[in-house]
Design an enzyme around this catalytic site. Structure first.
Site, short mmCIF file in Angstrom:
data_model
loop_
_atom_site.label_atom_id
_atom_site.label_comp_id
_atom_site.label_asym_id
_atom_site.label_seq_id
_atom_site.Cartn_x
_atom_site.Cartn_y
_atom_site.Cartn_z
N GLY A 46 1.09 -0.75 0.05
CA GLY A 46 0.24 0.38 -0.03
C GLY A 46 0.84 1.51 0.12
O GLY A 46 2.00 1.34 0.62
N GLN A 51 3.05 9.54 1.82
CA GLN A 51 4.24 9.28 1.33
C GLN A 51 5.31 9.61 0.46
O GLN A 51 5.81 8.91 0.28
CB GLN A 51 4.26 8.28 1.62
N CYS A 101 6.50 -0.13 7.72
CA CYS A 101 6.02 1.30 7.00
C CYS A 101 6.84 1.46 5.88
O CYS A 101 8.18 1.64 6.10
CB CYS A 101 5.53 2.34 7.63
N LEU A 102 6.81 2.32 5.09
CA LEU A 102 7.93 2.74 4.14
C LEU A 102 8.49 3.60 3.80
O LEU A 102 9.14 3.63 4.19
CB LEU A 102 7.08 2.39 2.60
N HIS A 143 -3.98 0.79 7.50
CA HIS A 143 -3.11 1.89 7.28
C HIS A 143 -2.41 2.66 6.60
O HIS A 143 -1.91 4.21 6.67
CB HIS A 143 -1.76 0.73 7.47
N GLU A 144 -3.28 2.74 5.58
CA GLU A 144 -3.16 4.12 4.58
C GLU A 144 -4.33 5.25 4.73
O GLU A 144 -3.92 6.22 5.04
CB GLU A 144 -3.98 2.70 3.08
N HIS A 147 -2.40 7.22 7.35
CA HIS A 147 -1.26 7.97 6.66
C HIS A 147 -2.09 9.68 6.56
O HIS A 147 -1.82 10.68 6.54
CB HIS A 147 -0.86 7.77 6.03
#
Length: 173
Positions: A46, A51, A101-102, A143-144, A147
């Protein structure tokens, strides 16, 4: 299509509430395609617009449509593009799971999330859509969407660690 740079903490855009997407033009379509390519290259399951440094309510997710498909080696993955997503229903049941997480490389944590959710939003062409998700897919959506509200998994984690210290997560969200 082009790869976008994934921003990491302490980049301020990761802590801001993102703006609603209102313009559905060619630039948006290019952005969506770039985000999918960037997510795959990372690799992740995702990616939210903040991000890549954009304060817009846009997420892309690529994962199995059904929980049972996770076990099948040749099961196809599905790509979801959701603009202005909103969780409209959430199960009372919650599950603890390991997330990464990226935008926070090198750390993972245990996070409690709703076992199933329903999300409403707009597709890449501005048409309304609803998605029912459970299990790991529900976790990815939560999660997304976090963000987009300036919330990171570490804010919700009951425990955070470096993956080499213990077991690694299946994939980074």
């Amino acid at each position: 299509m082009a790869l976008r740079k994934i921003v990491t903490l302490p980049e301020p855009v990761l802590r801001r509430k993102a703006h609603a997407v209102t313009k559905f033009d060619k630039n948006l379509q290019v952005l969506i395609d770039d985000m999918v390519e960037t997510m795959r290259e990372a690799p992740g399951v995702g990616l939210a617009a903040p991000q890549i440094g954009l304060s817009e309510r846009l997420i892309v997710i690529e994962y199995f449509e059904r929980e049972e498909d996770e076990e099948k080696e040749d099961a196809p993955k599905k790509v979801w593009t959701v603009l202005n997503p909103e969780i409209i229903k959430a199960s009372e049941e919650k599950l603890l799971g390991v997330e990464g997480c990226l935008s926070i490389p090198g750390l993972v944590g245990e996070v409690e999330r709703h076992a199933s959710i329903q999300v409403k939003g707009l597709n890449r062409h501005g048409k309304p859509m609803k998605i029912k998700a459970e299990g790991w897919l529900a976790r990815i959506f939560q999660h997304e969407i976090d963000h987009l509200n300036g919330i990171l998994f570490t804010d919700r984690a009951t425990r955070v660690w470096k993956p080499q210290d213990e077991v690694e997560p299946e994939q980074e969200v």
